[in-house]
Design a protein around this motif. Structure first.
Motif, mmCIF file in Angstrom:
data_model
loop_
_atom_site.group_PDB
_atom_site.id
_atom_site.type_symbol
_atom_site.label_atom_id
_atom_site.label_comp_id
_atom_site.label_asym_id
_atom_site.label_seq_id
_atom_site.Cartn_x
_atom_site.Cartn_y
_atom_site.Cartn_z
ATOM 1 N N GLN A 109 74.827 49.504 52.393
ATOM 2 C CA GLN A 109 74.920 48.156 52.786
ATOM 3 C C GLN A 109 76.140 47.913 53.788
ATOM 4 O OE1 GLN A 109 74.970 46.729 48.527
ATOM 5 N NE2 GLN A 109 73.009 45.740 49.362
ATOM 6 N N ASN A 110 75.978 46.952 54.435
ATOM 7 C CA ASN A 110 76.986 46.338 55.556
ATOM 8 C C ASN A 110 77.638 45.291 54.972
ATOM 9 O OD1 ASN A 110 76.758 48.527 57.659
ATOM 10 N ND2 ASN A 110 74.865 47.682 57.844
ATOM 11 N N GLU A 159 81.019 49.611 55.653
ATOM 12 C CA GLU A 159 79.786 50.014 55.167
ATOM 13 C C GLU A 159 80.195 50.845 53.744
ATOM 14 O OE1 GLU A 159 76.152 53.177 56.146
ATOM 15 O OE2 GLU A 159 77.629 52.676 57.640
ATOM 16 N N THR A 210 84.978 51.849 57.816
ATOM 17 C CA THR A 210 85.185 50.917 58.742
ATOM 18 C C THR A 210 85.643 51.417 60.044
ATOM 19 O OG1 THR A 210 86.428 48.506 59.157
ATOM 20 C CG2 THR A 210 87.304 50.200 57.710
#
Length: 220
Positions: A154-155, A184, A199
């Motif tokens: 997931q972002n 993420e 990141t």
């Protein structure tokens, strides 16, 4: 006029109940937040009750009255506007302003706070993503979702940090996890109690407890 100690207590109770989505705060959690003994908290709760600022029910916890919540929001308004003022005008970093604001919030007048608010063009958030209460006592709703709730792949976007200790904020800065940063979830190790985030091409491993203090929005 409320004393410094009373202001600290109502502010702590308000923050504890709002961060946990609970109607009450426990004596133990207040003691930890204020770094005092549970017996000291119990004694102070009687003062808050007598002042009609809070209601304490044994085995249920403490809740602020309407009067107590109004006082808590006034203190938080002062604190958060001072933090933002220090960042924007004196260029202090987000890990330097919390302790300064802790001292200044009890010394400034409401007139000065309103002037700071106008000078900063009526901002909505402080440097840590906390909502700044308005002069009428209203406060914006913020996300209650933490990075610890998220699955690998997931972002996310970091929009609020609940732990404002200097050490934790410096750790986040060094990891590239400042307010507004996108990252993420790379992997999760439930056995170890950790999650790894990425990141700007850099990976950082956080404890699940640390991840709970990072409030996020999903980055589509």
């Amino acid at each position: 006029m409320a004393s410094l100690t009373i202001e600290n207590y109502v502010k702590a109770i308000y923050q504890l109940t709002n961060q946990t989505d609970s109607e009450t705060a426990s004596t133990g959690s207040i003691a930890i937040a204020l770094r005092v003994s549970p017996s000291t908290v119990t004694s102070m709760l009687k003062t808050l009750h007598d002042s009609k600022l809070a209601e304490h029910r044994p085995y249920e916890g403490v809740r602020l009255t309407e009067q107590g919540e109004k006082l808590a929001l006034r203190v938080l308004r002062r604190h958060r506007l001072i933090e933002l003022f220090l960042v924007q005008t004196l260029q202090l970093s987000w890990d330097e302003v919390h302790e300064e604001a802790e001292h200044l919030e009890h010394a400034v007048s409401e007139l000065l706070v309103d002037r700071i608010d106008a000078f900063l063009h009526f901002p909505e958030l402080d440097p840590h993503g906390d909502p700044i209460p308005k002069s009428d006592g209203s406060v914006a709703h913020t996300t209650n979702h933490s990075a610890n709730e998220c699955a690998p792949g997931q972002n996310l976007k970091l929009c609020r940090v609940l732990d404002q200790s200097s050490e934790f904020l410096r750790f986040l800065s060094e990891a590239g996890l400042e307010l507004g940063a996108t990252f993420e979830i790379v992997r999760r190790d439930d056995a170890a109690g950790t999650i790894t985030v990425k990141t700007a091409g850099r990976e950082t491993t956080l404890s699940c407890d640390a991840a709970r203090r990072l409030m996020i929005q999903w980055n589509d």
